[in-house]
Scaffold this active site. Structure first.
Site, PDB file in Angstrom:
ATOM      1  CB  CYS A  88       5.034   1.844   7.352  1.00 27.03           C
ATOM      2  SG  CYS A  88       4.484   3.489   6.458  1.00 27.03           S
ATOM      3  CG  LEU A  89       6.703   0.869   1.345  1.00 24.01           C
ATOM      4  CD1 LEU A  89       6.039   1.291   0.184  1.00 24.01           C
ATOM      5  CD2 LEU A  89       7.530  -0.005   1.268  1.00 24.01           C
ATOM      6  CD  GLN A 144       3.214   5.656   2.705  1.00 21.79           C
ATOM      7  OE1 GLN A 144       2.230   5.200   2.402  1.00 21.79           O
ATOM      8  NE2 GLN A 144       4.216   4.884   3.171  1.00 21.79           N
ATOM      9  CG  HIS A 187      -0.013   6.766   5.543  1.00 27.76           C
ATOM     10  ND1 HIS A 187       1.436   7.326   6.262  1.00 27.76           N
ATOM     11  CD2 HIS A 187       0.192   5.304   5.186  1.00 27.76           C
ATOM     12  CE1 HIS A 187       2.303   6.263   6.437  1.00 27.76           C
ATOM     13  NE2 HIS A 187       1.602   4.917   5.692  1.00 27.76           N
ATOM     14  CG  HIS A 205      -0.962   0.938   7.311  1.00 24.42           C
ATOM     15  ND1 HIS A 205       0.135   0.687   8.038  1.00 24.42           N
ATOM     16  CD2 HIS A 205      -0.213   2.026   6.506  1.00 24.42           C
ATOM     17  CE1 HIS A 205       1.077   1.022   7.777  1.00 24.42           C
ATOM     18  NE2 HIS A 205       1.197   1.886   6.761  1.00 24.42           N
ATOM     19  CD  GLU A 206      -1.149   2.407   2.816  1.00 23.86           C
ATOM     20  OE1 GLU A 206      -0.562   3.620   2.819  1.00 23.86           O
ATOM     21  OE2 GLU A 206      -0.565   1.595   3.017  1.00 23.86           O
ATOM     22  N   GLY A 249       0.874  -1.247  -0.149  1.00 26.83           N
ATOM     23  CA  GLY A 249       0.150   0.136   0.003  1.00 26.83           C
ATOM     24  C   GLY A 249       0.858   1.374  -0.037  1.00 26.83           C
TER      25      GLY A 249
HETATM   26 CO    CO Z   1       2.384   3.323   5.733  1.00 27.54          CO
END
Ligand code: CO
Length: 156
Positions: A88-89, A51, A134, A130-131, A46
């Protein structure tokens, strides 16, 4: 297509409340394509627009069924609870146990601006939560009950 730079925790854009998308044009389609390519290159499941440094309510997810795009997502319901290990990236060195709703319903726009609705469980439900966090300036490390260094995969 192009790879975009992924912002790491500490970047102010990751703490901002992202703006709704109002223009559903070719530029948005190109951005979505680049976000998908960036997510796959980073081996994530995701990616949210903050991000990649863009404070807009745009998400791409691949929960095992190919790429899915969610623009201006809004939860219509959240039910049940489950705890899973998330990464998470933007927080590449850690993972953590996070409690989430088990079932969710989400209204969103597709890249053409059509209103859509999806109900999800499993990885898609977790990824949507989660996304979407963000987009509200929240990282999984804010919610995790346990945070641990990410185990590097052994090189064989
Ligand atoms: Co993330």
């Amino acid at each position: 297509m192009a790879l975009l730079e992924i912002m790491l925790a500490g970047a102010p854009v990751l703490r901002a409340n992202a703006e709704k998308v109002t223009r559903f044009d070719k530029k948005l389609g190109k951005l979505l394509d680049n976000m998908a390519e960036t997510m796959y290159a980073a081996e994530g499941c995701g990616l949210a627009a903050p991000q990649i440094g863009l404070s807009k309510r745009i998400i791409v997810i691949d929960a095992g069924k190919g790429i899915q795009e969610f623009i201006n997502p809004v939860f219509k319901f959240k039910e049940g609870s489950c705890t899973n290990v998330e990464g998470c990236l933007s927080v590449p060195d850690y993972e953590g146990e996070v409690e989430r709703a088990e079932f969710v319903g989400v209204e969103y726009k597709d890249r053409k601006g059509n209103t859509k609705y999806v109900e999800a469980d499993g990885l898609l439900a977790i990824a949507l939560q989660h996304e979407t966090d963000h987009l509200d300036g929240i990282l999984f490390i804010d919610k995790a009950s346990v945070i641990m260094p990410k185990e590097k995969e052994e090189q064989q």
